[in-house]
Design an enzyme around this catalytic site. Structure first.
Site, PDB file in Angstrom:
ATOM      1  N   ASP A 280       0.813  -1.224   0.000  1.00 56.89           N
ATOM      2  CA  ASP A 280       0.000   0.000   0.000  1.00 56.89           C
ATOM      3  C   ASP A 280       0.846   1.274   0.000  1.00 56.89           C
ATOM      4  O   ASP A 280       0.305   2.376   0.109  1.00 56.89           O
ATOM      5  CB  ASP A 280      -0.918   0.024   1.238  1.00 56.89           C
ATOM      6  CG  ASP A 280      -2.286  -0.599   0.977  1.00 56.89           C
ATOM      7  OD1 ASP A 280      -2.712  -0.645  -0.195  1.00 56.89           O
ATOM      8  OD2 ASP A 280      -2.934  -1.028   1.953  1.00 56.89           O
TER       9      ASP A 280
ATOM     10  N   ARG B 244       0.568  -1.676   7.424  1.00 60.20           N
ATOM     11  CA  ARG B 244       1.155  -0.457   6.840  1.00 60.20           C
ATOM     12  C   ARG B 244       2.132   0.254   7.780  1.00 60.20           C
ATOM     13  O   ARG B 244       2.721   1.258   7.407  1.00 60.20           O
ATOM     14  CB  ARG B 244       0.041   0.522   6.414  1.00 60.20           C
ATOM     15  CG  ARG B 244      -0.878  -0.024   5.344  1.00 60.20           C
ATOM     16  CD  ARG B 244      -1.699   1.088   4.702  1.00 60.20           C
ATOM     17  NE  ARG B 244      -0.872   2.023   3.928  1.00 60.20           N
ATOM     18  CZ  ARG B 244      -1.315   3.133   3.351  1.00 60.20           C
ATOM     19  NH1 ARG B 244      -2.578   3.468   3.461  1.00 60.20           N
ATOM     20  NH2 ARG B 244      -0.507   3.925   2.670  1.00 60.20           N
TER      21      ARG B 244
ATOM     22  N   ARG C 222      -9.639   5.799  10.884  1.00 61.31           N
ATOM     23  CA  ARG C 222      -8.193   5.613  10.924  1.00 61.31           C
ATOM     24  C   ARG C 222      -7.517   6.515  11.958  1.00 61.31           C
ATOM     25  O   ARG C 222      -6.937   6.027  12.925  1.00 61.31           O
ATOM     26  CB  ARG C 222      -7.599   5.889   9.532  1.00 61.31           C
ATOM     27  CG  ARG C 222      -8.104   4.954   8.440  1.00 61.31           C
ATOM     28  CD  ARG C 222      -7.618   3.537   8.665  1.00 61.31           C
ATOM     29  NE  ARG C 222      -8.086   2.606   7.659  1.00 61.31           N
ATOM     30  CZ  ARG C 222      -7.444   2.337   6.519  1.00 61.31           C
ATOM     31  NH1 ARG C 222      -6.314   2.918   6.234  1.00 61.31           N
ATOM     32  NH2 ARG C 222      -7.951   1.463   5.672  1.00 61.31           N
TER      33      ARG C 222
ATOM     34  N   HIS D 141     -11.136   7.640   4.890  1.00 59.28           N
ATOM     35  CA  HIS D 141     -10.152   8.721   5.068  1.00 59.28           C
ATOM     36  C   HIS D 141     -10.828  10.040   4.660  1.00 59.28           C
ATOM     37  O   HIS D 141     -11.612  10.056   3.698  1.00 59.28           O
ATOM     38  CB  HIS D 141      -8.941   8.531   4.131  1.00 59.28           C
ATOM     39  CG  HIS D 141      -7.864   7.627   4.649  1.00 59.28           C
ATOM     40  ND1 HIS D 141      -7.185   6.752   3.823  1.00 59.28           N
ATOM     41  CD2 HIS D 141      -7.310   7.490   5.884  1.00 59.28           C
ATOM     42  CE1 HIS D 141      -6.271   6.107   4.541  1.00 59.28           C
ATOM     43  NE2 HIS D 141      -6.325   6.529   5.784  1.00 59.28           N
TER      44      HIS D 141
ATOM     45  N   CYS E 269      -4.757  10.118  -2.861  1.00 58.78           N
ATOM     46  CA  CYS E 269      -4.098   9.121  -2.013  1.00 58.78           C
ATOM     47  C   CYS E 269      -2.655   8.863  -2.446  1.00 58.78           C
ATOM     48  O   CYS E 269      -1.818   8.488  -1.639  1.00 58.78           O
ATOM     49  CB  CYS E 269      -4.839   7.788  -2.080  1.00 58.78           C
ATOM     50  SG  CYS E 269      -6.533   7.864  -1.538  1.00 58.78           S
TER      51      CYS E 269
HETATM   52  N1  ARG Z   1      -5.337   0.436   0.933  1.00 57.82           N
HETATM   53  C1  ARG Z   1      -4.997   1.673   1.557  1.00 57.82           C
HETATM   54  C2  ARG Z   1      -5.516   1.698   2.992  1.00 57.82           C
HETATM   55  O1  ARG Z   1      -6.572   1.175   3.230  1.00 57.82           O
HETATM   56  C3  ARG Z   1      -5.547   2.810   0.773  1.00 57.82           C
HETATM   57  C4  ARG Z   1      -5.128   4.160   1.289  1.00 57.82           C
HETATM   58  C5  ARG Z   1      -5.746   5.295   0.558  1.00 57.82           C
HETATM   59  N2  ARG Z   1      -5.156   6.500   0.922  1.00 57.82           N
HETATM   60  C6  ARG Z   1      -5.810   7.652   1.138  1.00 57.82           C
HETATM   61  N3  ARG Z   1      -5.132   8.715   1.358  1.00 57.82           N
HETATM   62  N4  ARG Z   1      -7.113   7.694   1.185  1.00 57.82           N
HETATM   63  O2  ARG Z   1      -4.884   2.208   3.882  1.00 57.82           O
END
Ligand code: ARG
Length: 300
Positions: free
Chosen positions: A93, A118, A170, A199, A293
């Site tokens: 990612d 991550r 998040r 996000h 992103c």
């Molecule tokens: N697969 C990543 C996650 O779930 C995607 C992140 C997308 N990033 C963003 N800035 N919205 O963390």
């Protein structure tokens, strides 16, 4: 005066509205940006940490790289320098570079990822900033996913620089206060309530120094009210715009680079006098992200 559109209502900008761009308007001035991106050399959907990710569905890795190259070239062609962060094979990612930190006026507030998969990305971002002369780096104590959950508006009338911050999926709300102390800008906390828009940058974007575009339905009723109060002239996106990742954009005050399937947003931005620049990013969509992103903005 026109009425402030209500949450969830489709925004139509009539030609005689003060929000519509006059037909003979001069082009909006371009503000040169500086960006950091990370190529999707090791991109894959191997786990699911958002509702867009389906590990059982294959990703076309070659196409992902081609589309990412197209995005980088578009930004360069528009005159914005793009720095490149080395991808790591164990971090599929990492292409979503926006999550690595949040930078305001030369100060870097580092990331601390929510999910173990991550977590190691934060250290690679930090190493990049330190190696490239960004000495004012704040290591966070609280969980936050960088520009994924933080947006910056440098010149809100009567206020100045304002940080908008998302929480709910998040970033921890405690990180909002921490970011305010690190960056010395007022931080407005916004509650994200729809898991598809996990996000902030999937539901809200700054499109110039003081204007945002957002999808009200992604936020709690109270946060919608806060946004209406602070940004009565915001461009309101609908659910289809948001689902097409039409808010996951970058703007240089004139050009707005966004996902090509977000045709509704393209029309709304053009009606306001912006120049939409659509790019194809179908493969990165499968990881739950699009244009924004993939891009971290470096604000000196
Ligand atoms: N697969 C990543 C996650 O779930 C995607 C992140 C997308 N990033 C963003 N800035 N919205 O963390």
């Amino acid at each position: 005066m026109i009425d402030t559109p209500r949450a969830g209502q489709y925004e139509v900008v009539p030609a005689d509205s003060p929000l519509a761009a006059p037909a003979d308007a001069a082009p909006r001035p371009v503000r040169t940006r500086e960006y950091l991106m990370c190529p999707p050399e090791h991109f894959a959907v191997e786990y699911a940490i958002n509702p867009w990710m389906h590990p059982e569905q294959p990703v076309d890795a070659e196409l992902a790289v081609k589309q990412w190259d197209g995005l980088r070239e578009t930004l360069t062609r528009l005159g914005h320098p793009v720095h490149v962060l080395d991808p790591q094979s164990s971090l599929p990612d990492m292409v979503y570079a926006a999550n690595g930190a949040f930078v305001v006026d030369g100060t870097v507030y580092g990331a601390r990822f929510r999910y173990q998969q991550r977590r190691a990305e934060a250290g690679y971002h930090r190493a990049w900033y330190l190696a490239n002369g960004w000495t004012d780096f704040h290591i966070p104590e609280h969980t936050n996913e960088g520009e994924g959950d933080f947006a910056y508006l440098p010149a809100v009338p009567g206020v100045g620089g304002v940080v908008l911050a998302g929480y709910g999926f998040r970033t921890a709300i405690a990180a909002h206060a921490e970011a305010q102390e690190a960056l010395a800008r007022p931080v407005v906390s916004l509650h994200l309530t729809d898991p598809r828009f996990y996000h902030l940058d999937t539901a809200l974007a700054s499109i110039d120094d003081s204007t945002i575009a957002y999808y009200p339905g992604a936020f709690s009723a109270a946060s919608q009210r806060v946004l209406r109060q602070l940004f009565p002239d915001a461009l309101l996106a609908d659910e289809a715009d948001a689902l097409a990742f039409g808010l996951n954009l970058v703007s240089d005050n004139r050009h707005v680079v966004l996902n090509s399937t977000a045709t509704g947003m393209v029309a709304k931005l053009a009606a306001r006098g912006y120049e939409p620049v659509p790019v194809e990013l179908t493969e990165l969509h499968r990881g739950g992200g699009s244009v924004k992103c993939c891009i971290a903005e470096l604000r000196r």
